[in-house]
Design a protein around this motif. Structure first.
Motif, mmCIF file in Angstrom:
data_model
loop_
_atom_site.group_PDB
_atom_site.id
_atom_site.type_symbol
_atom_site.label_atom_id
_atom_site.label_comp_id
_atom_site.label_asym_id
_atom_site.label_seq_id
_atom_site.Cartn_x
_atom_site.Cartn_y
_atom_site.Cartn_z
ATOM 1 N N LEU A 151 0.876 -1.172 0.000
ATOM 2 C CA LEU A 151 0.000 0.000 0.000
ATOM 3 C C LEU A 151 0.912 1.220 0.000
ATOM 4 O O LEU A 151 1.715 1.400 0.918
ATOM 5 N N TYR A 152 0.772 2.069 -1.015
ATOM 6 C CA TYR A 152 1.712 3.169 -1.196
ATOM 7 C C TYR A 152 0.978 4.504 -1.349
ATOM 8 O O TYR A 152 0.058 4.625 -2.169
ATOM 9 N N LEU A 153 1.411 5.474 -0.564
ATOM 10 C CA LEU A 153 0.858 6.823 -0.597
ATOM 11 C C LEU A 153 1.921 7.753 -1.161
ATOM 12 O O LEU A 153 3.024 7.857 -0.597
ATOM 13 N N LEU A 154 1.620 8.435 -2.243
ATOM 14 C CA LEU A 154 2.581 9.319 -2.905
ATOM 15 C C LEU A 154 2.036 10.740 -2.906
ATOM 16 O O LEU A 154 0.920 10.981 -3.371
ATOM 17 N N ASP A 155 2.842 11.677 -2.392
ATOM 18 C CA ASP A 155 2.419 13.074 -2.324
ATOM 19 C C ASP A 155 3.171 13.897 -3.361
ATOM 20 O O ASP A 155 4.366 14.155 -3.212
ATOM 21 N N GLU A 156 2.483 14.265 -4.436
ATOM 22 C CA GLU A 156 3.013 15.078 -5.522
ATOM 23 C C GLU A 156 4.366 14.558 -6.025
ATOM 24 O O GLU A 156 5.367 15.277 -6.025
ATOM 25 N N PRO A 157 4.414 13.310 -6.454
ATOM 26 C CA PRO A 157 5.681 12.725 -6.913
ATOM 27 C C PRO A 157 6.268 13.432 -8.115
ATOM 28 O O PRO A 157 7.486 13.384 -8.337
ATOM 29 N N GLU A 158 5.433 14.108 -8.907
ATOM 30 C CA GLU A 158 5.937 14.785 -10.101
ATOM 31 C C GLU A 158 6.927 15.900 -9.773
ATOM 32 O O GLU A 158 7.709 16.329 -10.635
ATOM 33 N N ALA A 159 6.922 16.383 -8.528
ATOM 34 C CA ALA A 159 7.850 17.440 -8.138
ATOM 35 C C ALA A 159 9.292 16.994 -8.271
ATOM 36 O O ALA A 159 10.201 17.821 -8.438
ATOM 37 N N ALA A 160 9.536 15.690 -8.209
ATOM 38 C CA ALA A 160 10.899 15.167 -8.297
ATOM 39 C C ALA A 160 11.187 14.539 -9.657
ATOM 40 O O ALA A 160 12.323 14.091 -9.885
ATOM 41 N N LEU A 161 10.198 14.499 -10.546
ATOM 42 C CA LEU A 161 10.349 13.704 -11.758
ATOM 43 C C LEU A 161 10.178 14.543 -13.020
ATOM 44 O O LEU A 161 9.235 15.339 -13.127
ATOM 45 N N SER A 162 11.069 14.337 -13.975
ATOM 46 C CA SER A 162 10.905 14.940 -15.296
ATOM 47 C C SER A 162 9.714 14.272 -15.988
ATOM 48 O O SER A 162 9.254 13.203 -15.554
ATOM 49 N N PRO A 163 9.204 14.869 -17.080
ATOM 50 C CA PRO A 163 8.110 14.204 -17.807
ATOM 51 C C PRO A 163 8.445 12.782 -18.230
ATOM 52 O O PRO A 163 7.601 11.879 -18.145
ATOM 53 N N THR A 164 9.685 12.546 -18.658
ATOM 54 C CA THR A 164 10.073 11.196 -19.066
ATOM 55 C C THR A 164 10.036 10.245 -17.884
ATOM 56 O O THR A 164 9.571 9.096 -17.997
ATOM 57 N N ARG A 165 10.520 10.702 -16.736
ATOM 58 C CA ARG A 165 10.495 9.852 -15.547
ATOM 59 C C ARG A 165 9.072 9.678 -15.012
ATOM 60 O O ARG A 165 8.773 8.670 -14.369
ATOM 61 N N GLN A 166 8.208 10.643 -15.250
ATOM 62 C CA GLN A 166 6.809 10.449 -14.882
ATOM 63 C C GLN A 166 6.197 9.313 -15.695
ATOM 64 O O GLN A 166 5.411 8.513 -15.170
ATOM 65 N N LEU A 167 6.557 9.225 -16.961
ATOM 66 C CA LEU A 167 6.086 8.113 -17.788
ATOM 67 C C LEU A 167 6.640 6.787 -17.272
ATOM 68 O O LEU A 167 5.930 5.779 -17.230
ATOM 69 N N ALA A 168 7.912 6.807 -16.858
ATOM 70 C CA ALA A 168 8.510 5.593 -16.290
ATOM 71 C C ALA A 168 7.820 5.214 -14.989
ATOM 72 O O ALA A 168 7.571 4.029 -14.722
ATOM 73 N N ALA A 169 7.487 6.219 -14.178
ATOM 74 C CA ALA A 169 6.779 5.958 -12.923
ATOM 75 C C ALA A 169 5.403 5.377 -13.193
ATOM 76 O O ALA A 169 4.930 4.483 -12.479
ATOM 77 N N LEU A 170 4.749 5.871 -14.248
ATOM 78 C CA LEU A 170 3.430 5.366 -14.613
ATOM 79 C C LEU A 170 3.504 3.879 -14.972
ATOM 80 O O LEU A 170 2.657 3.079 -14.542
ATOM 81 N N ALA A 171 4.525 3.509 -15.733
ATOM 82 C CA ALA A 171 4.702 2.105 -16.102
ATOM 83 C C ALA A 171 5.010 1.252 -14.873
ATOM 84 O O ALA A 171 4.517 0.126 -14.745
ATOM 85 N N LEU A 172 5.804 1.796 -13.945
ATOM 86 C CA LEU A 172 6.140 1.060 -12.729
ATOM 87 C C LEU A 172 4.912 0.873 -11.851
ATOM 88 O O LEU A 172 4.687 -0.215 -11.294
#
Length: 240
Positions: A151-172
């Motif tokens: 169970l994972y709670l993420l608070d505004e993770p995009e603040a640390a991630l470039s758009p490309t890494r946001q796509l990678a996070a989405l896949a993960l």
């Protein structure tokens, strides 16, 4: 009879109706907090969206603390908790599933540096210091350590991630969901919000309501700007 499934680990969230609340003080003076009603997280992914100050991160933090996670972020084993918390977690009532998650983590971009410093202070044993990585790399490395039964709670993770890494996070996130994980994410990212079949909870002056991806301001404003950015820039910068 259909087989029991482990998810959702967190089934519902609400404020104790018998709790005495000071509606003139934070956080109960925030409309979306005061009138949040009963939140029913999706078994896979739930997003909290809304303007800055709407209460989404406040509620997410309170859920984390009510689950026994540190307000500053990390697992239950991170005992550093120097961040001041609101009284909301004390009046939240959480209905949990029949099975406990195998792991849980509260990941917030704004205090991740402090969590890594705390882990470094504990001494060697967890591998090289996360401070040797960029913020985005450390953030992704942390997520790569998540398990499929968590169970994972993420608070505004995009603040640390470039758009490309946001796509990678989405896949993960998708891989972990398919392995059995449940996520609740407060975000402004139209990339993350595009996750299929997610539940999107809008925090605003009327409380908390479910909305569709295409109806979010994040989608509409981003799409409009990208499709008409010369004109939008002219309007913004020249006042035309």
């Amino acid at each position: 009879m259909p087989p029991l499934t482990a998810k959702p680990y967190l089934r519902s969230i609400h404020i104790d109706p018998l709790a005495e609340l000071d509606l003139q003080r934070y956080p109960f003076n925030i409309p979306a907090v005061r009138d949040m009603g009963v939140l029913l997280p999706h078994p896979d992914v739930t997003f909290f969206v809304g303007e800055n100050g709407a209460g989404k991160s406040t509620v997410l933090e309170a859920i984390a603390v009510a689950l026994g996670l540190p307000a500053e972020g990390g697992t239950r084993h991170v005992h550093r908790n120097q961040q001041e918390t609101s009284p909301l977690h004390g009046v939240l009532r959480l209905a949990k599933g029949w099975k406990r998650p195998g792991s849980s983590y509260f990941l917030r971009a704004e205090s991740l540096f402090n969590v890594f410093t705390y882990l470094d202070e504990l001494g060697p044993g967890g591998g090289p210091s996360m401070h040797l990585r960029s913020h985005g790399e450390a953030f992704m490395d942390t997520m790569l350590g998540f398990r499929g039964d968590g169970l994972y709670l993420l608070d505004e993770p995009e603040a640390a991630l470039s758009p490309t890494r946001q796509l990678a996070a989405l896949a993960l996130i998708d891989r972990l969901v398919k392995e059995g994980a449940q996520f609740i994410i407060a975000t402004h990212s139209p990339i993350l919000l595009a996750y299929p079949n997610a539940k999107i909870c809008l925090f605003d002056g009327s409380g908390v309501t479910e909305t569709a991806y295409e109806d979010t301001e994040h989608y509409a404003v981003t799409r409009d700007f990208l499709n008409h950015y010369p004109r939008r820039l002219q309007q913004l910068l020249d006042g035309e």
